[in-house]
Design a protein around this motif. Structure first.
Motif, mmCIF file in Angstrom:
data_model
loop_
_atom_site.group_PDB
_atom_site.id
_atom_site.type_symbol
_atom_site.label_atom_id
_atom_site.label_comp_id
_atom_site.label_asym_id
_atom_site.label_seq_id
_atom_site.Cartn_x
_atom_site.Cartn_y
_atom_site.Cartn_z
ATOM 1 N N PHE C 99 0.960 -1.299 0.158
ATOM 2 C CA PHE C 99 -0.079 -0.122 0.068
ATOM 3 C C PHE C 99 0.677 1.303 -0.144
ATOM 4 N N GLN C 100 2.052 1.089 0.026
ATOM 5 C CA GLN C 100 2.948 2.345 0.196
ATOM 6 C C GLN C 100 3.854 2.644 -1.135
ATOM 7 N N ASP C 101 3.425 2.203 -2.113
ATOM 8 C CA ASP C 101 3.986 2.654 -3.489
ATOM 9 C C ASP C 101 2.861 3.391 -4.376
ATOM 10 N N ASP C 102 3.612 4.086 -5.094
ATOM 11 C CA ASP C 102 2.586 5.255 -5.770
ATOM 12 C C ASP C 102 1.976 4.188 -6.873
ATOM 13 N N TYR C 104 0.195 1.772 -6.047
ATOM 14 C CA TYR C 104 -0.840 1.184 -5.641
ATOM 15 C C TYR C 104 -2.046 2.214 -5.143
ATOM 16 N N ARG C 105 -2.024 3.276 -5.682
ATOM 17 C CA ARG C 105 -3.071 4.350 -5.683
ATOM 18 C C ARG C 105 -4.379 3.696 -6.007
ATOM 19 N N LEU C 106 -4.447 2.864 -6.899
ATOM 20 C CA LEU C 106 -5.888 2.162 -7.189
ATOM 21 C C LEU C 106 -5.872 0.759 -6.797
ATOM 22 N N PRO C 188 -7.550 2.661 4.275
ATOM 23 C CA PRO C 188 -7.663 3.935 3.695
ATOM 24 C C PRO C 188 -8.713 4.257 2.470
ATOM 25 N N THR D 31 -3.703 9.506 3.206
ATOM 26 C CA THR D 31 -4.034 8.852 4.808
ATOM 27 C C THR D 31 -3.051 8.615 5.301
ATOM 28 N N PHE D 33 -1.532 6.137 5.802
ATOM 29 C CA PHE D 33 -0.912 4.985 5.308
ATOM 30 C C PHE D 33 -0.205 5.396 3.806
ATOM 31 N N LYS D 34 -0.596 6.638 3.264
ATOM 32 C CA LYS D 34 0.174 6.711 2.121
ATOM 33 C C LYS D 34 -0.469 8.379 1.273
ATOM 34 N N PHE D 36 -0.219 9.613 -2.120
ATOM 35 C CA PHE D 36 0.122 9.560 -3.250
ATOM 36 C C PHE D 36 0.602 10.706 -4.174
ATOM 37 N N ALA D 37 1.532 11.020 -4.419
ATOM 38 C CA ALA D 37 1.806 12.422 -5.247
ATOM 39 C C ALA D 37 1.400 12.315 -6.814
ATOM 40 N N ASN D 291 -7.249 12.204 -2.690
ATOM 41 C CA ASN D 291 -6.192 11.275 -2.648
ATOM 42 C C ASN D 291 -5.999 10.384 -4.029
ATOM 43 N N VAL D 292 -7.247 10.076 -4.575
ATOM 44 C CA VAL D 292 -6.868 9.283 -5.861
ATOM 45 C C VAL D 292 -7.188 9.696 -6.922
#
Lengths: 389, 389, 389, 389
Positions: C99-102, C104-106, C188, D31, D33-34, D36-37, D291-292
């Protein structure tokens, strides 16, 4: 906005959708604080059917009526079925009631005492007998079983007793008959409920066999629960037997379906459409209480609300939706769904009704019909039907 | 662990605490699904007082009984008060009831129809008359008023009507009498409730005057609400009139106080102690339903639960707590509180009872007394008391 | 009160209970609003183990440490395991992080894009490789996968993708390894979560095989959910793999276990005891965030809270409870349970520690040890460990 | 269905409605948790204003931008205001931030340490200085203050400290400036929050004076809370200062307003219209996290959602509604409201935009404008704006 190109298919789907109304919604209901009596309320199962026939007459979409035993106990169920047929109706699901006898203070099929469990089981089996007589397909089981205090009873032993009773009933089902198992978050039990969530109902159904299916009452979930997710899951598992529709702001408020959160109802119906649930395997039943509003027009309105949500769900541009989803375009995908939801489908449904020879405005037609005055005048004396049997 | 040094002061505070029991808790209650009758249940206000006297006899801590009008309507309230006095009891808060008449389907003092509002107001004023006769200090007002559907009525107009009725009642209060305004999140209304939260009750009380106070029913909040925070705030504002104690896992379950979350009850009592609420200005009332358990021992147990929570709250080492709080030592501050909570205060309370000439175990003493058998044998025939008046 | 006759058995059971602490709880954590840095926080997996060794030293009950990959990524896991062994610890469950890599946004394994799914799956398989190196029994899978907006993605397709990934991982498990599947109500993701409840996790585990088990995080439920009921059910089904312990007042607050509702923790542990869950098959893991309090003493306190709840659960007089339950004596049955809960078990646990050569007060012993000062002085420079990897 | 007769008045009201967008919604968020840029995100307050100008350009309804200090700290606020003016924008509410400094671990103005309280107060006063420079009318105060554990701090003392700080800030307000006090149910504090509900905010505002007003963040309530009721009450009391709009399914999800429950947004706007809240005294602000989804089109969509809900609220046939309400006709009254809600107002709003020289479809116009590509290309290097300041 939504292309009109798919309208014939949408209309065909809507024409095929039937909403089952519950006999008890025509009678009085209330809260623990008060049952407000209303004039003209039916006193007998036949009078309930008379009212249900009005709902079907004006909507063309409510051809069957669910019974609740013992509230609808009669000597001759075949005769009752014939009476219904004479009104253009069918008898639908048989709803058991193992919560209104003093014996059931600590439960029915989960009761610690074998005598009480046997009594409850006998009632369930009687309901299958009634199904044989009425030609009903579905036995709907809701258990108020549970406990109010930690330690009151053994959670696991109660599951064992439940499983035993369900197996005995399942065994008794005839060809083409199904068992619909309902779950409920809480009430009337306030600490544990023996079937509190879809997972518990599902686990029991799995062990019973394919004709054991889960029924989703839209008012029976914890706050915030995503009901359409459950619907999608149960359809994927082939275990969605039907709905008990109603709406709520808080708990099991039993308001008119679609009244509290019409967008949620739309999302639910979208998952039904998406999962192939309009093909007949899913029963669309109402289970509501009209405590402060007149019952027949409230039920008409509820049937219409289901139709409107279904119409919007059918209008979703599935191809555009899939494309946006696959592209990971969050806003576009959401917009496709919202486009259907934001569409005013009332003209479409009015058209559909007119094509079927119905008044485009069922509520107005009902009010013009004089039925309310007629039952108020004629249903004098006797005991009004209500939850108290 | 907690030093015993402060035990005499703790005992003195506990000896001074009185818990008021509600007449209606001795009668039958239930949910909308079923009221289970219990043997021996009182049939008259006097029989309710007879039972309440047993609770006080065994606990020494329940000297007053709240009445509910019309459930406890009698011809001569002074005579009822004298009867209570003969049992060693006082009549406590008078609870109005403007929710059980067919006229109140759409509300009482907030009803759109002035005739119904007048009828409801007259009842409230009658309750003050009764207070004059019973010598009660507190008028407890709970309104079931609200709406079930968006648009059903005008939220703001209903507030205006409510304010008007409250002002008329407040005006009527005599010397030394108070109005306790209760709020409730939902039920029996399912969309809006006219007094849904402490803020609404507080805003009305502010406008009425100092003798209008808020009453906190521990089962009347949204999920997750921090009740002890509200208690602390109302004490800071000088507006905490009292409690309706009970406990719940879900909604207004009305279980025995302390049964669902004893730690919460302790935290509430800690804020009461902290805010000076043991000095007599805060009424500690029970408001519970004993649907599946026998009523008298359940009420005895509830009184004991309040005492145990109060004892633990009194045992908190306030000096050590303040020191840790001021130092910002989160774990130490929490540990001071938990140390009191984790203490088994049952020996202390047993001692207190023995010093007062009571049995250290009130429930056991009740069971030995033979009262349950006696009322089961003697209270035959007549109509058992219940919520239905 | 509770007879002391069963104390030796209670002590034996308590001695055998191990609580696994999570490596990440020793690092910094916070909310989306702020992560407050604390002095002395570990900068490496080894420093986390050093801290975990303090917890085990003082409690004697925390012999294993869960890892989180990639937060605890090292070059040589066998060496890390040896380092742990040198401290008297074992490496416990391996927790995956997708869950902490860009990317994994979706979503991760439910993502619409096959490339992202493959990447996530590869990470899960890598985690099994790590288990092989560390000798860990359990792979703990929590997926933050879900959607924020209606329509964003197809609920059912996501289930298909999830099932595919789980099957691939299950297939890869070696002898004696298990997959623990966690569910979470929300966060999240704010509209759908792909594994939102125990039912979904259970349904997937059923299809995978016996070594796929459900893990219950006590903070991952809808408001009001009866967690001990789920525990009882999963034990009955043989599918309770373990717990992620923490406590909450609202959502997934991740407070110290037992801090928000100690009675609930007791009820949960009672169902564990009742269902035979103390035999080693159920992993008792902490999963907490110490945002405002110092981490090591908070973890010590949490271990103690689990022990106290377990001790109380073990003290329940099962025979008396069954007798009251079978007799339908609601109040007596509840009283048996409450008697155990109301018992102050701190002396018993102090005794147990002393018998094991430990200080009876682990928190005080930690404070006296000087460890906090030592790490504050020595751990200067570098990057403190935290959720951000 | 709804008569078109009132369309000119509806359009006039819609033309006068301004929605304030928050500078921080143009930056990254996430969140715990992350985060996302996203490509193209602004790096400076001026770039945020550049984006906000796009929203206003396409909607014509978002003329002002709220600032968050210190996230939008600049050397020269007058110059920033001039820059905004050059883009056709105004600077709106100044939002204080006393939650992102390590000093605020245990609170800001409620902190037990006077030094920290002073630091926080100084920041609040600085925000008023900034208002003087920007010409902002509103100071928006949200305090994350609270506690995580029972006993951690003294609830009442914290209220005293809060009152003291608020009084100092109120005193400092200049002519025509207002203080908007926000409340929040929970997060980031998990046991008590010092301003958890409207009642607490209202009680403080009452003591401060008329220019202290309550702000309603639609995501800051307990589950099930009836927000429109609070809106109606605050308008009746003259204390509704404004909204922080967003939507949620669970907690403070901060989704696009209207995305989770469009019917609720409509009901809220109906109470605003009913209570005279469109006259300028109520600030309509967004406070969301994207966020997404891409930020600018999400904000455009949110502005449109507010407009659609307002349009529907304005279309309610107030006369027919009052008539049905006064007659106690529950279904008719509900139907009047639903008629407006079910109306598709998108054509009306498209017309309104075209009359104002705007594209009828703001989202499509934005996508065609090339702005997204431009900022992605140009905003390279530097540090993207986000909550982390």
């Amino acid at each position: 906005m939504t292309s009109r190109a798919d309208v014939p298919a949408v209309k065909a789907a809507l024409r095929s959708q039937a909403v089952e109304t519950p006999s008890w919604a025509y009678g009085n209901s209330g809260t623990r604080f008060k049952v407000f009596a209303q004039p003209g309320v039916p006193r007998t199962p036949r009078e309930k059917l008379d009212d249900a026939a009005r709902v079907h007459e004006h909507t063309g979409a409510a051809p069957s009526v669910a019974l609740h035993i013992p509230w609808d106990r009669v000597d001759d169920y075949a005769a009752l079925a014939a009476y219904a047929a004479g009104l253009g109706l069918r008898l639908g699901a048989i709803n058991s009631n193992v919560f209104q006898d003093d014996d059931y203070r600590l439960g029915s099929v989960c009761h610690p005492d074998a005598r009480v469990r046997r009594k409850a089981l006998d009632h369930l089996l009687e309901c299958v007998d009634i199904m044989d007589a009425t030609g009903s397909r579905d036995l709907k089981l809701w258990f108020s079983d549970g406990t109010n205090y930690p330690g009151q009873d053994d959670v696991r032993a109660r599951q064992d007793r439940l499983a035993e009773a369900l197996a005995a009933v399942y065994e008794r089902l005839g060809e083409g008959q199904r068992m619909l198992l309902e779950y409920k978050f809480f009430e009337p039990a306030f600490y544990t409920t023996d079937v509190p969530d879809w997972g518990t109902a599902y686990a029991h159904c799995l062990k019973l066999g394919e004709r054991a299916q889960v029924v989703v009452d839209t008012g029976h979930h914890a706050p915030g629960t995503n009901i359409e997710f459950i619907v999608a899951l149960l359809l994927r598992e082939g275990r969605l037997g039907g709905f008990d529709f109603n709406s709520r702001f808080y708990a099991d408020d039993d308001l008119m379906v679609g009244a509290a959160d019409p967008f949620q109802l739309f999302r639910i119906m979208y998952e039904v459409v998406r999962g192939g649930g309009l093909d007949g395997g899913v029963a669309f039943m109402l289970d509501q209480c009209h405590n402060v509003e007149p019952k027949i027009p409230a039920i008409i309105r509820s049937v219409m609300n289901v139709q409107e949500a279904t119409a919007k769900a059918l209008l979703v541009d599935r191809e555009a939706l899939s494309a946006a989803q696959e592209a990971g375009d969050v806003l576009a995908a959401n917009a496709v769904l919202m486009d259907a939801y934001d569409t005013d489908v009332r003209p479409l449904l009015a058209e559909l009704r007119e094509e079927a020879g119905l008044d485009p405005d069922p509520v107005a037609a009902y009010h013009r019909s004089g039925w309310a005055r007629k039952i108020t005048d004629e249903r004098v004396g006797g005991t009004q039907a209500g939850w108290g049997a």
